[in-house]
Scaffold this active site. Structure first.
Site, short mmCIF file in Angstrom:
data_model
loop_
_atom_site.label_atom_id
_atom_site.label_comp_id
_atom_site.label_asym_id
_atom_site.label_seq_id
_atom_site.Cartn_x
_atom_site.Cartn_y
_atom_site.Cartn_z
N TYR A 1 27.48 30.79 -37.63
CA TYR A 1 26.32 30.20 -38.00
C TYR A 1 24.86 29.98 -39.21
CZ TYR A 1 21.27 28.66 -36.40
OH TYR A 1 20.15 27.87 -35.97
N GLY B 1 15.23 18.65 -28.54
CA GLY B 1 14.33 19.52 -29.06
C GLY B 1 13.58 19.23 -30.94
N1 LIG Z 1 15.35 26.31 -32.53
C1 LIG Z 1 15.40 27.04 -32.57
O1 LIG Z 1 15.59 28.93 -32.95
C2 LIG Z 1 16.40 27.20 -34.23
C3 LIG Z 1 15.84 28.06 -35.11
C4 LIG Z 1 16.38 27.72 -36.93
C5 LIG Z 1 17.35 26.48 -37.05
N2 LIG Z 1 17.70 25.68 -35.72
C6 LIG Z 1 17.54 24.13 -36.01
O2 LIG Z 1 17.47 23.53 -35.98
C7 LIG Z 1 18.42 22.69 -35.29
C8 LIG Z 1 17.94 21.49 -34.54
O3 LIG Z 1 17.93 22.50 -33.20
P1 LIG Z 1 17.78 22.71 -31.64
O4 LIG Z 1 16.87 24.11 -31.52
O5 LIG Z 1 16.45 21.46 -31.97
O6 LIG Z 1 18.38 22.61 -30.90
P2 LIG Z 1 19.31 21.40 -29.55
O7 LIG Z 1 17.31 21.05 -28.35
O8 LIG Z 1 19.99 22.05 -29.28
O9 LIG Z 1 18.94 19.66 -30.36
C9 LIG Z 1 20.15 20.16 -31.22
C10 LIG Z 1 20.99 18.36 -31.03
O10 LIG Z 1 21.92 18.10 -31.98
C11 LIG Z 1 22.54 16.92 -31.87
N3 LIG Z 1 23.92 17.80 -32.37
C12 LIG Z 1 24.91 19.21 -31.59
N4 LIG Z 1 26.02 18.61 -32.06
C13 LIG Z 1 26.10 17.14 -32.49
C14 LIG Z 1 27.29 16.76 -33.03
N5 LIG Z 1 28.12 17.44 -33.67
N6 LIG Z 1 27.04 15.05 -33.53
C15 LIG Z 1 25.78 14.98 -33.83
N7 LIG Z 1 24.94 15.48 -33.08
C16 LIG Z 1 25.24 16.70 -32.67
C17 LIG Z 1 22.08 17.00 -29.80
O11 LIG Z 1 22.94 16.94 -29.20
P3 LIG Z 1 24.19 16.58 -28.14
O12 LIG Z 1 24.56 17.94 -28.19
O13 LIG Z 1 23.92 15.09 -27.06
O14 LIG Z 1 25.21 15.97 -29.58
C18 LIG Z 1 20.70 17.59 -29.61
O15 LIG Z 1 20.10 16.21 -29.99
C19 LIG Z 1 19.38 22.59 -35.26
O16 LIG Z 1 20.20 22.17 -37.28
C20 LIG Z 1 19.52 24.05 -35.46
O17 LIG Z 1 20.38 24.88 -36.50
C21 LIG Z 1 16.74 25.74 -34.74
#
Ligand SMILES: NC(=O)c1ccc[n+]([C@@H]2O[C@H](COP(=O)([O-])OP(=O)(O)OC[C@H]3O[C@@H](n4cnc5c(N)ncnc54)[C@H](OP(=O)(O)O)[C@@H]3O)[C@@H](O)[C@H]2O)c1
Length: 249
Positions: free
Chosen positions: A150, A17
């Site tokens: 969250y 992501g």
């Molecule tokens: N997508 C949205 O709409 C959105 C909106 C607002 C904010 N965000 C924020 O953006 C960030 C990235 O989200 P994304 O949408 O790109 O999600 P994603 O595709 O699910 O990516 C999340 C990443 O974090 C890693 N991760 C999760 N738990 C972890 C842990 N305990 N230790 C180390 N790595 C960990 C995952 O790898 P593993 O699972 O293999 O550990 C993955 O690489 C997050 O903080 C999320 O809250 C996203």
């Protein structure tokens, strides 16, 4: 010449992501990037995309030993960190009535406590002139049903950026928060059981966004590049929404 030529960057959660798009963009701009994550297969796939200017260190940000190992590896191989993007995060939709102590602890352990120690333990390696980007969310200032725990973690993240901006001033390190709105990443797919349900979720997000669509991970990576680079040299302690106007209009 790239905007991050010769810089050493760390992107936690860089296997998927927003984190992966950010790592790829940073490498395009001349940086060497360390990515982290728990799932080894995802890390391997990401490193294959990133190429020779990146590597993966498997680890869980909520485990302090894993963070110590990450920074020991970076210290030995590169000796410094110029840019840290604390991006790892989880989102498990849960209403107040359904919130369990386990859900609360898991969400805070990764999104808030894990982020704090990711930053604290990086400091001995961070350079004067360094930049820390904390990935929060527009939900930190919204009331979205099912996002209570969250959103509370993301409000904590936003608050840390304010305090740390002052606390790290004398080290020459800037801290800013980046707040994505709904971005089409695997995080969205993980919330739904079928492709049809995922499309419905995308449609409902799009309807709530002034620009009429969800964002892409690459659009968030562009904003991360701005905050990570010297282009934002007089920007500190802010929250930069990347949300198609969702939190602003
Ligand atoms: N997508 C949205 O709409 C959105 C909106 C607002 C904010 N965000 C924020 O953006 C960030 C990235 O989200 P994304 O949408 O790109 O999600 P994603 O595709 O699910 O990516 C999340 C990443 O974090 C890693 N991760 C999760 N738990 C972890 C842990 N305990 N230790 C180390 N790595 C960990 C995952 O790898 P593993 O699972 O293999 O550990 C993955 O690489 C997050 O903080 C999320 O809250 C996203």
């Amino acid at each position: 010449m790239g905007k991050l030529e010769g810089k050493i960057a760390v992107v936690t959660g860089g296997s998927s992501g927003i984190g992966l798009a950010t790592a790829l963009r940073f490498v395009d701009e001349g940086a060497y990037v360390f990515i982290t994550g728990r799932r080894k297969d995802e890390l391997d796939k990401a490193v294959a995309q990133i190429g020779e200017n990146g590597c993966a260190v498997q680890g869980d940000v909520s485990k302090l030993d894993d963070l110590d190992r990450l920074y020991a590896i970076i210290g030995q191989s590169k000796g410094r960190i110029d840019i840290l993007v604390a991006n790892s995060g989880i989102m498990e939709p849960t209403t107040l009535q359904d919130t369990s102590p386990e859900h609360f602890d898991r969400t805070f352990d990764i999104n808030a406590k894990g982020l704090l120690f990711t930053v604290q333990k990086a400091l001995p390696l961070m350079t004067n002139g360094g930049s820390i980007v904390l990935v929060a969310s527009v939900t930190s200032i919204k009331g979205v049903p099912g996002y209570g725990t969250y959103s509370a973690t993301k409000a904590a993240v936003r608050s840390y950026a304010r305090t740390w901006t002052r606390e790290l001033k004398d080290l020459g390190i800037r801290v800013n928060t980046l707040s994505p709105g709904p971005i089409d990443t695997p995080l969205v797919k993980a919330r739904t059981k079928t492709e049809e349900a995922a499309d419905q979720l995308r449609a409902s997000f799009s309807a709530a966004i002034p620009l009429g669509r969800m964002g892409t991970a690459e659009e968030v990576a562009s904003a991360a590049l701005f905050l990570a680079s010297d282009e934002s040299s007089f920007v500190a302690g802010i929250d930069l929404p990347v949300d198609g106007g969702m939190s602003q209009v």
